[in-house]
Design a protein around this motif. Structure first.
Motif, PDB file in Angstrom:
ATOM      1  N   GLY A 166      -8.790   0.759  -0.385  1.00 29.18           N
ATOM      2  CA  GLY A 166      -9.953  -0.076  -0.651  1.00 29.18           C
ATOM      3  C   GLY A 166     -11.277   0.649  -0.504  1.00 29.18           C
ATOM      4  N   LEU A 167     -11.254   1.971  -0.283  1.00 25.55           N
ATOM      5  CA  LEU A 167     -12.483   2.755  -0.170  1.00 25.55           C
ATOM      6  C   LEU A 167     -12.743   3.473  -1.489  1.00 25.55           C
ATOM      7  CD1 LEU A 167     -12.056   4.374   3.373  1.00 25.55           C
ATOM      8  CD2 LEU A 167     -13.420   2.367   2.755  1.00 25.55           C
ATOM      9  N   ALA A 168     -13.924   3.254  -2.057  1.00 27.53           N
ATOM     10  CA  ALA A 168     -14.300   3.898  -3.316  1.00 27.53           C
ATOM     11  C   ALA A 168     -14.952   5.242  -3.019  1.00 27.53           C
ATOM     12  CB  ALA A 168     -15.256   3.007  -4.101  1.00 27.53           C
ATOM     13  N   ILE A 169     -14.341   6.320  -3.494  1.00 24.17           N
ATOM     14  CA  ILE A 169     -14.840   7.660  -3.174  1.00 24.17           C
ATOM     15  C   ILE A 169     -16.204   7.913  -3.805  1.00 24.17           C
ATOM     16  CG2 ILE A 169     -13.794   8.901  -5.094  1.00 24.17           C
ATOM     17  CD1 ILE A 169     -13.842  10.018  -1.380  1.00 24.17           C
ATOM     18  N   ASP A 170     -16.557   7.142  -4.860  1.00 25.33           N
ATOM     19  CA  ASP A 170     -17.862   7.299  -5.497  1.00 25.33           C
ATOM     20  C   ASP A 170     -18.868   6.256  -5.002  1.00 25.33           C
ATOM     21  OD1 ASP A 170     -16.675   5.103  -6.645  1.00 25.33           O
ATOM     22  OD2 ASP A 170     -17.205   5.618  -8.709  1.00 25.33           O
TER      23      ASP A 170
ATOM     24  N   ASP B 276      -7.987   9.178  -4.053  1.00 24.61           N
ATOM     25  CA  ASP B 276      -7.750   8.766  -5.422  1.00 24.61           C
ATOM     26  C   ASP B 276      -8.525   7.478  -5.660  1.00 24.61           C
ATOM     27  OD1 ASP B 276      -6.188   6.626  -4.360  1.00 24.61           O
ATOM     28  OD2 ASP B 276      -4.425   7.918  -4.327  1.00 24.61           O
ATOM     29  N   SER B 277      -8.259   6.813  -6.764  1.00 26.56           N
ATOM     30  CA  SER B 277      -9.054   5.650  -7.134  1.00 26.56           C
ATOM     31  C   SER B 277      -8.858   4.459  -6.206  1.00 26.56           C
ATOM     32  CB  SER B 277      -8.731   5.222  -8.568  1.00 26.56           C
ATOM     33  OG  SER B 277      -7.360   4.892  -8.680  1.00 26.56           O
ATOM     34  N   SER B 278      -7.811   4.471  -5.394  1.00 28.20           N
ATOM     35  CA  SER B 278      -7.540   3.300  -4.551  1.00 28.20           C
ATOM     36  C   SER B 278      -7.660   3.557  -3.056  1.00 28.20           C
ATOM     37  CB  SER B 278      -6.144   2.741  -4.840  1.00 28.20           C
ATOM     38  OG  SER B 278      -5.150   3.711  -4.607  1.00 28.20           O
ATOM     39  N   GLY B 279      -7.944   4.795  -2.646  1.00 36.43           N
ATOM     40  CA  GLY B 279      -8.072   5.013  -1.209  1.00 36.43           C
ATOM     41  C   GLY B 279      -8.149   6.474  -0.815  1.00 36.43           C
ATOM     42  N   VAL B 280      -8.121   6.706   0.495  1.00 37.90           N
ATOM     43  CA  VAL B 280      -8.280   8.040   1.082  1.00 37.90           C
ATOM     44  C   VAL B 280      -7.177   8.262   2.114  1.00 37.90           C
ATOM     45  CG1 VAL B 280      -9.832   9.562   2.377  1.00 37.90           C
ATOM     46  CG2 VAL B 280     -10.781   7.903   0.763  1.00 37.90           C
ATOM     47  N   THR B 281      -6.582   9.457   2.095  1.00 41.54           N
ATOM     48  CA  THR B 281      -5.554   9.819   3.072  1.00 41.54           C
ATOM     49  C   THR B 281      -6.017  11.036   3.864  1.00 41.54           C
ATOM     50  OG1 THR B 281      -3.830   9.036   1.563  1.00 41.54           O
ATOM     51  CG2 THR B 281      -3.134  10.409   3.410  1.00 41.54           C
ATOM     52  N   VAL B 282      -5.907  10.956   5.193  1.00 41.15           N
ATOM     53  CA  VAL B 282      -6.284  12.064   6.080  1.00 41.15           C
ATOM     54  C   VAL B 282      -5.040  12.505   6.842  1.00 41.15           C
ATOM     55  CG1 VAL B 282      -7.813  12.862   7.912  1.00 41.15           C
ATOM     56  CG2 VAL B 282      -8.604  11.113   6.303  1.00 41.15           C
TER      57      VAL B 282
END
Length: 444
Positions: free
Chosen positions: A277-281, A303-309
């Motif tokens: 749910g986080l928009a990278i832009d 990616d378009s739907s989230g971030v992985t750390v």
């Protein structure tokens, strides 16, 4: 990597965008459906104050319908309409400006801590618009009574040294002025610019007529506000024309501030964390957590739907966080897991948040076993062996960001207990339920 190999978290809706979308909806003619607004104490404060001024809200499962004020914000005729801010600084600064653009008498008040947070820079700007300002106790601080007959328009000067929310409030209110309003940024420095960009985005989305101008070779030239990354006082101004907010529906994106604790957990824990749910832009300034963690050595994919750390060996950095102050408690705790010192600069304005977040962050890092130094405008975290195996009750200072950031210490083998766990309801009521997923995934 399969979904079984990482912890999955859904980011809550953006608090900053929820405030602004609900305000814009309350200003619109007819009704506006705000999709996925954050359900939290601060957002409820904003809706309650807007209701006092004449708006109506209908809260449904995944949306809130805002029914606009007729004729703008309305106060009392003789006795003031009481705008109860409690401890929501965003509500206080945005809606004080909006009340100033209304008609009638308004009283702005809150908790004792709110009455210690300055607002004089904003009320000076309101006085230049013909608003009569009366402080109940301490000059420049709530409680304060405003008597207004609407904004005059013309030129307003505002400093952003304490908070960008002063400018955001004036921008949101300016379409109600009798004539075009030109807001010029003055002072020595400007903090938290990305939050102003969020305000401009909502204004643009709700069809408000405005332009941003920068000083070039002695002349004011229009510029695309989306290209502005830094504000130099004296070299930027905002022209807002009388216009009407218009929007049938508006969707609120995920919150990078509240996602930051989980992203940091992915870096310092033993299992990757994916926040959806986080928009990278996104225009949210706290998207900077990705760049900060990467600079510290974290492996991150988006990616378009989230971030992985991914779990990573972190090292210290020096970083200016003037544009993303809400991330400071998160980064301070993550820095305690690094192998070298981290210095965070340009953050003097953190001393007038819900608490003095510089001193509080340093104190809690030291409580966990780390070392810290604090100056007027910086905090330095010096890693030291953390107190693995101990139960530590972390002070929360009635500050949601301190409570959520210190939870990260549970990934150091500490039994981390928040002194006042309920204070997270200010911005993220479900935080502890989501955090249990982090602890379970890391075997805590």
């Amino acid at each position: 990597m399969t979904s079984d190999n990482f912890i999955k978290i859904k980011a809550p809706s953006s608090k900053s965008m929820s405030h602004r979308a609900l305000i814009a909806g309350a200003f619109s003619d007819g009704s506006t459906v705000v999709l996925d607004p954050l359900d939290s104490n601060d957002i409820n404060r904003t809706m309650d104050c807007l209701s006092t001024m004449g708006a109506e809200f209908s809260v449904e499962q995944n949306s809130t319908v805002a029914i606009g004020m007729q004729g703008g914000p309305r106060g009392g005729a003789k006795e003031p309409a009481v705008l109860e801010m409690r401890d929501s600084g965003t509500t206080c600064r945005l809606l004080t400006a909006i009340a100033g653009a209304g008609k009638g008498v308004f009283r702005v008040q809150g908790t004792p801590r709110m009455h210690d947070r300055p607002i004089g820079e904003l009320t000076n700007a309101l006085e230049s618009q013909g608003v009569k300002v009366t402080f109940a106790d301490k000059q420049g601080y709530p409680p304060v009574t405003l008597e207004s007959n609407g904004f005059i328009g013309g030129e307003i000067e505002i400093s952003l040294e304490e908070s960008s929310q002063y400018l955001s409030g004036l921008l949101l209110a300016a379409p109600y002025a009798h004539e075009t309003t030109v807001i010029k940024v003055v002072g020595k420095k400007a903090v938290s610019w990305p939050y102003v960009a969020l305000t401009l985005k909502v204004m643009e989305d709700f069809k408000i007529s405005f332009s941003v101008e920068k000083l070039k070779d002695g002349q004011w030239e229009k510029t695309d506000w989306r290209t502005v990354s830094k504000v130099v006082p004296g070299e930027i101004r905002f022209r807002v024309n009388p216009s009407d907010y218009q929007r049938d529906s508006y969707s609120v994106e995920g919150d990078w501030s509240n996602g930051s604790y989980f992203l940091a957990a992915g870096a310092v824990g033993t299992k990757p964390v994916r926040v959806e749910g986080l928009a990278i832009d996104s225009l949210q300034g706290d998207r900077a957590i990705v760049d900060i963690l990467k600079a510290m050595g974290a492996k991150i994919e988006s990616d378009s739907s989230g971030v992985t750390v991914y779990p990573s060996k972190l090292h210290g950095i020096e970083v200016d966080m003037g544009l993303c102050p809400d991330l400071v408690p998160t980064v301070a705790v993550a820095a305690a897991f690094a192998d070298s010192p981290t210095t965070i600069t340009n953050v003097a304005h953190l001393r007038i948040k819900e608490c003095d977040r510089l001193d509080a962050s340093a104190t809690e890092v030291m409580r966990a076993g780390g070392k810290a130094e604090v100056g007027d405008d910086f905090i330095k975290i010096i890693p030291a062996p953390l107190k693995k195996g101990e139960k530590i009750v972390f002070s929360t200072y009635d500050d949601h960001r301190l409570a959520m950031s210190t939870a990260i210490f549970s990934l150091a083998g500490i039994e981390a207990v928040a002194e006042e766990p309920q204070c997270v309801a200010k911005s993220f009521p479900d935080f502890w339920k989501e955090w249990d997923k982090i602890k379970k995934g890391n075997g805590c």
